[in-house]
Design a protein around this motif. Structure first.
Motif, short mmCIF file in Angstrom:
data_model
loop_
_atom_site.label_atom_id
_atom_site.label_comp_id
_atom_site.label_asym_id
_atom_site.label_seq_id
_atom_site.Cartn_x
_atom_site.Cartn_y
_atom_site.Cartn_z
N ARG A 41 -2.20 9.68 -35.94
CA ARG A 41 -3.38 10.28 -36.56
C ARG A 41 -3.21 11.79 -36.76
O ARG A 41 -3.51 12.31 -37.81
N LEU A 42 -2.74 12.47 -35.73
CA LEU A 42 -2.75 13.93 -35.77
C LEU A 42 -1.47 14.55 -36.30
O LEU A 42 -1.51 15.63 -36.87
N THR A 49 -5.97 5.15 -40.15
CA THR A 49 -7.41 5.24 -39.91
C THR A 49 -7.72 4.82 -38.47
O THR A 49 -6.90 4.17 -37.81
N LEU A 50 -8.91 5.18 -38.03
CA LEU A 50 -9.37 4.73 -36.72
C LEU A 50 -9.34 3.21 -36.65
O LEU A 50 -8.94 2.63 -35.65
N GLN A 51 -9.77 2.58 -37.74
CA GLN A 51 -9.81 1.12 -37.81
C GLN A 51 -8.40 0.53 -37.67
O GLN A 51 -8.20 -0.43 -36.92
N ALA A 56 -4.63 -2.53 -34.33
CA ALA A 56 -3.27 -2.67 -33.81
C ALA A 56 -3.25 -2.75 -32.28
O ALA A 56 -2.39 -3.41 -31.70
N TYR A 57 -4.20 -2.12 -31.62
CA TYR A 57 -4.19 -2.06 -30.15
C TYR A 57 -5.36 -2.79 -29.51
O TYR A 57 -5.56 -2.70 -28.29
N GLY A 58 -6.12 -3.52 -30.31
CA GLY A 58 -7.19 -4.34 -29.76
C GLY A 58 -8.33 -3.55 -29.16
O GLY A 58 -8.92 -3.97 -28.15
N VAL A 64 -11.08 4.49 -30.30
CA VAL A 64 -10.00 5.30 -30.85
C VAL A 64 -10.51 6.72 -31.09
O VAL A 64 -9.85 7.70 -30.76
N ARG A 65 -11.73 6.83 -31.64
CA ARG A 65 -12.31 8.15 -31.89
C ARG A 65 -12.49 8.93 -30.58
O ARG A 65 -12.20 10.12 -30.51
N GLN A 66 -12.95 8.23 -29.53
CA GLN A 66 -13.13 8.88 -28.24
C GLN A 66 -11.78 9.36 -27.68
O GLN A 66 -11.69 10.48 -27.15
N LEU A 67 -10.77 8.52 -27.78
CA LEU A 67 -9.44 8.91 -27.31
C LEU A 67 -8.89 10.09 -28.13
O LEU A 67 -8.29 11.01 -27.57
#
Length: 92
Positions: A41-42, A49-51, A56-58, A64-67
């Motif tokens: 992402r970065l 995307t977050l989605q 991919a990681y369940g 994902v946004r929080q992480l």
């Protein structure tokens, strides 16, 4: 910019070089999903995307946004403590 003098161009190149070195070093401190998010992402030219990462990681998009927010906070703190170009310009 053709108007930029060689001194300024050299300073900008040094800052970019250090920034990339700091990002590389910071990346080594991450593991698991945080590392995946940082890379995909970065640092990616075409960020997922977050989605896409969530699927991919369940995990959920929200997780994902929080992480990602946690990684960004860690990166901000890391740069404050370790990046010479930030500490020089923000010295008291």
């Amino acid at each position: 910019d053709p108007e930029v003098g060689p001194d300024l161009r050299l300073a900008e190149d040094e800052i970019k070089k250090e920034f990339i070195e700091r990002l590389d070093h910071f990346e080594k401190s991450l593991a698991g999903k945080e590392l995946v998010i940082f890379r995909e992402r970065l640092r990616a030219e075409q960020p997922k995307t977050l989605q896409e990462i969530g699927e991919a990681y369940g995990i959920t998009r929200e997780r994902v946004r929080q992480l990602e927010a946690r990684v960004m906070e860690k990166l901000k703190e890391y740069m404050k403590q370790n990046a010479r170009f930030l500490s020089d310009s923000h010295s008291p």
